[in-house]
Design an enzyme around this catalytic site. Structure first.
Site, mmCIF file in Angstrom:
data_model
loop_
_atom_site.group_PDB
_atom_site.id
_atom_site.type_symbol
_atom_site.label_atom_id
_atom_site.label_comp_id
_atom_site.label_asym_id
_atom_site.label_seq_id
_atom_site.Cartn_x
_atom_site.Cartn_y
_atom_site.Cartn_z
ATOM 1 C CB SER A 1 -0.885 -0.053 1.247
ATOM 2 O OG SER A 1 -1.883 0.930 1.186
ATOM 3 N NE ARG B 1 -3.045 -6.674 -3.729
ATOM 4 C CZ ARG B 1 -4.135 -7.122 -4.378
ATOM 5 N NH1 ARG B 1 -4.194 -7.081 -5.694
ATOM 6 N NH2 ARG B 1 -5.153 -7.616 -3.699
ATOM 7 C CB THR C 1 -6.270 1.470 5.162
ATOM 8 O OG1 THR C 1 -5.273 1.329 4.157
ATOM 9 C CG2 THR C 1 -5.945 0.591 6.334
ATOM 10 C CB CYS D 1 3.601 -8.370 -16.412
ATOM 11 S SG CYS D 1 4.282 -9.256 -14.998
ATOM 12 C CB CYS E 1 3.577 -14.041 -10.408
ATOM 13 S SG CYS E 1 1.984 -13.295 -10.043
ATOM 14 C CB CYS F 1 0.382 -6.666 -9.202
ATOM 15 S SG CYS F 1 0.405 -6.897 -10.982
ATOM 16 C CB CYS G 1 -1.886 -10.496 -16.230
ATOM 17 S SG CYS G 1 -1.810 -11.503 -14.749
HETATM 18 C C1 LIG Z 1 0.044 1.484 -4.474
HETATM 19 C C2 LIG Z 1 -1.078 1.609 -3.481
HETATM 20 C C3 LIG Z 1 -1.131 2.695 -2.638
HETATM 21 C C4 LIG Z 1 -2.158 2.807 -1.706
HETATM 22 N N1 LIG Z 1 -2.126 3.846 -0.831
HETATM 23 C C5 LIG Z 1 -3.026 3.890 0.165
HETATM 24 C C6 LIG Z 1 -2.921 4.884 1.176
HETATM 25 O O1 LIG Z 1 -2.004 5.707 1.169
HETATM 26 N N2 LIG Z 1 -3.856 4.879 2.163
HETATM 27 C C7 LIG Z 1 -4.861 3.954 2.213
HETATM 28 O O2 LIG Z 1 -5.679 3.989 3.148
HETATM 29 N N3 LIG Z 1 -4.989 3.027 1.259
HETATM 30 C C8 LIG Z 1 -4.093 2.952 0.246
HETATM 31 N N4 LIG Z 1 -4.184 1.971 -0.698
HETATM 32 C C9 LIG Z 1 -5.325 1.058 -0.656
HETATM 33 C C10 LIG Z 1 -5.216 0.031 0.466
HETATM 34 O O3 LIG Z 1 -3.971 -0.615 0.408
HETATM 35 C C11 LIG Z 1 -6.340 -0.965 0.314
HETATM 36 O O4 LIG Z 1 -7.566 -0.278 0.280
HETATM 37 C C12 LIG Z 1 -6.367 -1.971 1.450
HETATM 38 O O5 LIG Z 1 -5.147 -2.680 1.501
HETATM 39 C C13 LIG Z 1 -7.523 -2.948 1.268
HETATM 40 O O6 LIG Z 1 -7.526 -3.842 2.329
HETATM 41 P P1 LIG Z 1 -8.103 -5.322 2.145
HETATM 42 O O7 LIG Z 1 -7.969 -5.984 3.456
HETATM 43 O O8 LIG Z 1 -9.431 -5.253 1.520
HETATM 44 O O9 LIG Z 1 -7.176 -6.017 1.061
HETATM 45 P P2 LIG Z 1 -5.571 -6.278 1.031
HETATM 46 O O10 LIG Z 1 -4.858 -5.273 1.847
HETATM 47 O O11 LIG Z 1 -5.217 -6.423 -0.383
HETATM 48 O O12 LIG Z 1 -5.425 -7.675 1.757
HETATM 49 C C14 LIG Z 1 -5.896 -8.861 1.191
HETATM 50 C C15 LIG Z 1 -5.176 -10.040 1.828
HETATM 51 O O13 LIG Z 1 -5.813 -11.239 1.399
HETATM 52 C C16 LIG Z 1 -4.849 -12.180 0.997
HETATM 53 N N5 LIG Z 1 -5.494 -13.064 0.019
HETATM 54 C C17 LIG Z 1 -5.989 -12.696 -1.190
HETATM 55 N N6 LIG Z 1 -6.546 -13.763 -1.797
HETATM 56 C C18 LIG Z 1 -6.409 -14.808 -0.947
HETATM 57 C C19 LIG Z 1 -6.802 -16.182 -1.017
HETATM 58 N N7 LIG Z 1 -7.492 -16.662 -2.055
HETATM 59 N N8 LIG Z 1 -6.477 -16.994 0.022
HETATM 60 C C20 LIG Z 1 -5.808 -16.507 1.107
HETATM 61 N N9 LIG Z 1 -5.410 -15.206 1.212
HETATM 62 C C21 LIG Z 1 -5.734 -14.375 0.209
HETATM 63 C C22 LIG Z 1 -3.723 -11.324 0.433
HETATM 64 O O14 LIG Z 1 -2.511 -12.037 0.411
HETATM 65 C C23 LIG Z 1 -3.719 -10.132 1.402
HETATM 66 O O15 LIG Z 1 -2.903 -10.401 2.510
HETATM 67 C C24 LIG Z 1 -3.182 1.818 -1.648
HETATM 68 C C25 LIG Z 1 -3.129 0.719 -2.496
HETATM 69 C C26 LIG Z 1 -2.092 0.596 -3.410
HETATM 70 C C27 LIG Z 1 -2.038 -0.609 -4.291
HETATM 71 S S1 SF4 Z 2 -0.349 -10.824 -11.311
HETATM 72 FE FE1 SF4 Z 2 0.005 -10.865 -13.520
HETATM 73 S S2 SF4 Z 2 0.730 -8.811 -14.013
HETATM 74 FE FE2 SF4 Z 2 0.945 -9.050 -11.785
HETATM 75 S S3 SF4 Z 2 3.021 -9.797 -11.455
HETATM 76 FE FE3 SF4 Z 2 1.710 -11.611 -11.622
HETATM 77 S S4 SF4 Z 2 1.797 -12.148 -13.770
HETATM 78 FE FE4 SF4 Z 2 2.532 -10.052 -13.633
#
Ligand SMILES: Cc1cc2nc3c(=O)[nH]c(=O)nc-3n(C[C@H](O)[C@H](O)[C@H](O)COP(=O)(O)OP(=O)(O)OC[C@H]3O[C@@H](n4cnc5c(N)ncnc54)[C@H](O)[C@@H]3O)c2cc1C
Ligand code: SF4
Length: 550
Positions: free
Chosen positions: A55, A304, A340, A496, A519, A522, A525
């Site tokens: 994040s 991501r 978050t 990718c 991979c 993220c 793809c």
């Molecule tokens: C580059 C970037 C910058 C960001 N900046 C901010 C910010 O500054 N402030 C903010 O508040 N938000 C920010 N966000 C958004 C924030 O990160 C997300 O909104 C938040 O992480 C969502 O929480 P979540 O629990 O829904 O999902 P996630 O944080 O994605 O957690 C999901 C979890 O589930 C696990 N999982 C997924 N599928 C499976 C499966 N099938 N089996 C077992 N485990 C699984 C994953 O490994 C992960 O640990 C940002 C996001 C990105 C990508």
């Molecule tokens: S999820 Fe897809 S795009 Fe992301 S790193 Fe893996 S192969 Fe590449």
């Protein structure tokens, strides 16, 4: 008959991100308050909690204050760095202008927020959950949704371990485990693999706009202490993205002399020659960014996808026996780039609905109280007020679109509701044909400020058991070479961020090579492939990146 063992729980949660962990904590808090027992488990595909979390992050502590009010005094790592300065830069190739704060709505000023690693916040939340009796199973990917005979969700099964690339069982083969639950929460984050199936099975997106996304590419740098200002937060827009692409950069001065920096490219970009990875590398060469990184050392890399669809893309949140929480449902506030706090709150609301249902002797039905609570919550209000921001910028471009988006945010804030909600188009439909697109000439990496993809992937610590079925599956293996290559110059080679996809060979011997072990999960793809031919499925549990503090 299934050879899999099964374990019963009241609530099973897929994913130990902020949404899943907050739901688990809230369930256990409610049980403790009521003096009742409730069994809760969380499956996490990363080798440990936080290993797959990436994040920014600048975090609004609103939900954390509600969930664990004494978090600041209780060792939570997020407390270390309150945000002290907030800057918004508009970049041209060599220069910058600063956006005056007074013209942006107060909720963009980051007052009262904190900056730090979301992975570390999750590790701390996991400790709190375990103290309350939540069972967390890291290294176990939920690979399959289980259904009762009446079609309601019965739980999930973890993937088999010890299956060879050709599908044969290896010596260490172990069948997956079934986890049965009265209610199963899908908290997989953006573009979850099982979430996608659940949405399709129950047509949960029938009444909503398609979800849209960005790809966030992030690095951590140890910078010169003389240049480090803890709590300084910078966002950028403009350069280096050109026509047909939107997005922006972030640079957060966090604890321990580090800056977290990254670049988000919205995945509706049009030019198939665009590489989000290269745009991010180029962004760092801007004189204002490069000055901050003078003498600094890059220590981590990852990527991501991020949900950008907002209020109008939130699907129906419940199906019989199941609920979507967090980014699985797309609760991100786009102009704030914050998901978050909303993800945590959604988990808490689903937990409250499930706790009441289990207490009333119910199971495997729809938790209607959860969407009802959402519609009355601050999450709903917050997302509704900014619902036209991303579509306006996408439709009218960076300059005019930003002005309109500002007007939309101010008027909604002042209670003047815009009488319409703008619509989205799926990101896989946006690419120009390669024959109509200008090629983009990216500079070569210098190994100091800019890097190539393979050395970047190396510091994501990503690792997969090599002898396992490829988890990047193709519905039709002929599409990359026979269609994507002539029409779009096979964009997977560029979108990718881990260099997984390559077109190799020559003439009649062209092949699409998938380097699956690189991979970083993220999900780009799965989103951007023009014909939706790539289906990302979970690899063996524990595989994937091992992010330290992303
Ligand atoms: C580059 C970037 C910058 C960001 N900046 C901010 C910010 O500054 N402030 C903010 O508040 N938000 C920010 N966000 C958004 C924030 O990160 C997300 O909104 C938040 O992480 C969502 O929480 P979540 O629990 O829904 O999902 P996630 O944080 O994605 O957690 C999901 C979890 O589930 C696990 N999982 C997924 N599928 C499976 C499966 N099938 N089996 C077992 N485990 C699984 C994953 O490994 C992960 O640990 C940002 C996001 C990105 C990508
Ligand atoms: S999820 Fe897809 S795009 Fe992301 S790193 Fe893996 S192969 Fe590449």
């Amino acid at each position: 008959m299934s050879e899999r063992e099964s374990m019963p729980y009241d609530v099973v949660i897929v994913g130990a991100g902020p949404a899943g962990l907050s739901a688990a904590i809230r369930l256990k808090q409610l049980a403790a308050e009521a003096g009742s027992e409730l069994s809760v488990c969380i499956l996490e595909k990363g080798s440990e909690v936080g290993a797959h979390i990436l994040s920014g992050a600048v975090i609004d502590p609103k939900a954390l204050d509600e969930l664990l009010p004494s978090w600041r005094e209780d060792g939570c790592p997020l407390a270390a760095t309150p945000v002290t300065e907030n800057h918004h830069w508009v970049l041209s190739e060599k220069g910058k202008s600063s956006f005056p704060e007074f013209i942006t709505p107060p909720f963009l000023h980051n007052k009262g927020t904190y900056t730090g690693s979301l992975g570390n916040l999750c590790r701390w939340l996991a400790g709190k959950a375990e103290e309350l009796g939540v069972e967390i199973f890291p290294g176990f990917a939920a690979a399959e949704i289980l259904y009762h005979d009446n079609g309601s969700v019965k739980g999930v099964a973890t993937g088999d371990m010890g299956v060879a690339r050709d599908g044969e069982h290896k010596g260490d083969y172990q069948p997956g485990l079934e986890l049965h639950a009265k209610y199963t929460f899908f908290a997989e984050g953006c573009r979850g693999h099982l979430t996608k199936q659940l949405i399709r099975t129950f047509a949960l997106d029938k009444g909503s706009q398609p979800q849209i996304y960005g790809i966030g590419i992030k690095e951590l740098w140890d910078i010169d202490p003389a240049l480090h200002v803890p709590g300084r937060v910078i966002h950028t827009q403009g350069w280096p993205l050109t026509k047909g692409a939107n997005g922006g950069g972030f640079l957060y001065h966090q604890a321990d002399g580090q800056v977290a920096l990254g670049f988000v490219t919205w995945l509706n970009y049009k030019n198939p020659y665009l590489s989000p990875f290269q745009e991010m590398q180029r962004w760092k060469t801007h004189p204002e960014i490069a000055a901050i990184l003078k003498g600094a050392k890059r220590v981590s890399y990852g990527a991501r996808a991020i949900s950008d669809g907002g209020w109008q893309a939130v699907p129906k949140l419940v199906a019989p026996g199941a609920a979507l929480i967090g980014d699985a449902a797309g609760f991100l506030n786009v102009p704030r780039i914050k998901g978050t706090h909303t993800s945590m709150k959604s988990g808490m609301m689903a937990a409250e609905a499930a706790f009441a249902a289990v207490g009333a002797g119910r199971e495997a039905d729809e938790l209607a109280a959860y969407p009802e609570a959402y519609e009355k919550s601050w999450v709903y209000k917050e997302l509704r007020g900014v619902r036209n921001v991303a579509p306006l910028v996408k439709k009218f471009g960076d300059k005019f679109g930003t002005i309109l988006a500002g007007a939309a945010m101010w008027s909604e804030l002042l209670g003047i509701r815009w009488p319409f909600t703008m619509q989205h188009k799926p990101d896989n439909e946006s690419l120009w044909h390669a024959s109509e697109a200008p090629k983009i000439d990216y500079p070569k990496p210098d190994g100091v400020l800019t890097f190539d993809r393979l050395s970047s992937v190396f510091i994501s610590n990503t690792n997969h058991e090599e002898d396992q079925p490829v988890h990047l599956t193709l519905k039709d293996p002929s599409v990359p070479i026979d269609y994507n290559l002539p029409v779009y110059a096979e964009p997977a080679q560029r979108y990718c961020p881990a260099g997984v996809y390559e077109v190799v060979g020559e003439g009649d011997d062209l092949r699409f090579q998938i380097n699956a072990q690189n991979c970083v999960h993220c999900k780009t793809c799965d989103i951007k492939d023009p014909t939706q031919n790539i289906n990302w499925v979970v690899p063996e549990g524990g595989g994937g990146p091992n992010y330290p503090n992303m």
